[in-house]
Design a protein around this motif. Structure first.
Motif, short mmCIF file in Angstrom:
data_model
loop_
_atom_site.label_atom_id
_atom_site.label_comp_id
_atom_site.label_asym_id
_atom_site.label_seq_id
_atom_site.Cartn_x
_atom_site.Cartn_y
_atom_site.Cartn_z
N ASP A 128 -0.70 -0.48 -3.89
CA ASP A 128 -1.78 -0.42 -2.91
C ASP A 128 -1.21 -0.01 -1.56
OD1 ASP A 128 -3.93 -0.76 -1.22
OD2 ASP A 128 -4.48 -2.74 -1.96
N THR A 129 -1.25 1.29 -1.28
CA THR A 129 -0.69 1.79 -0.02
C THR A 129 -1.54 1.41 1.18
OG1 THR A 129 -1.77 3.93 -0.37
CG2 THR A 129 0.51 3.72 -1.12
N GLY A 130 -2.69 0.79 0.96
CA GLY A 130 -3.51 0.28 2.05
C GLY A 130 -3.20 -1.17 2.38
N ASP A 161 -0.92 -4.19 3.71
CA ASP A 161 0.16 -4.38 4.67
C ASP A 161 1.30 -5.23 4.14
OD1 ASP A 161 -1.07 -2.85 6.67
OD2 ASP A 161 -2.22 -4.57 7.38
N GLY A 215 2.66 -3.47 -1.58
CA GLY A 215 2.04 -2.84 -0.41
C GLY A 215 2.77 -1.60 0.06
N LYS A 216 2.24 -1.04 1.14
CA LYS A 216 2.70 0.27 1.64
C LYS A 216 4.17 0.30 2.04
CE LYS A 216 1.27 -0.38 6.39
NZ LYS A 216 0.46 -0.01 7.48
N ASP A 217 4.68 -0.74 2.72
CA ASP A 217 6.08 -0.72 3.16
C ASP A 217 7.04 -0.67 1.97
OD1 ASP A 217 5.32 -0.72 5.81
OD2 ASP A 217 5.63 -2.88 6.09
N CYS A 269 6.32 0.47 -0.98
CA CYS A 269 6.14 1.78 -1.59
C CYS A 269 6.99 2.83 -0.86
CB CYS A 269 4.68 2.21 -1.56
SG CYS A 269 3.62 1.28 -2.68
N GLU A 270 6.99 2.75 0.47
CA GLU A 270 7.76 3.72 1.26
C GLU A 270 9.26 3.56 1.05
OE1 GLU A 270 6.30 3.06 5.23
OE2 GLU A 270 4.48 4.23 4.86
#
Length: 91
Positions: A12-14, A16, A83-85, A87-88
């Motif tokens: 879920d890149t949305g 936090d 989450g997004k962090d 994933c990055e």
């Protein structure tokens, strides 16, 4: 894999933060006493409050690589979320 237990995560890149629903604690061999206090306030995408139980750092393996990452433990009826962090950072 966390603590030798296979889990499937929703990407879920949305989101936090990384979220682990409290119903998975026993499965990965953790207890609520293993959690750290957490004053974070979470809201779902629909705006509703999410009850936070605590947080912990977990060592997980993805494609054979180890990662230590923070998870917020919450009382939610969802799958575990990356989450997004994270994933990055390639998790």
């Amino acid at each position: 894999m966390i603590n030798g237990c296979e889990l499937k995560f929703k990407i879920d890149t949305g989101a936090d933060v990384n979220v682990l629903p409290c119903k998975f604690l026993e499965y990965i061999k953790l207890d609520r006493k293993d959690l750290l206090a957490c004053n974070l306030k979470l809201r779902g995408y629909s705006g509703g409050d999410i009850k936070v139980i605590g947080k912990c750092n977990l060592k997980l393996f993805h494609k054979g690589q180890p990662y230590v990452t923070e998870f917020i433990i919450a009382d939610v009826p969802s799958p575990p979320i990356i989450g997004k962090d994270s994933c990055e950072h390639g998790i």
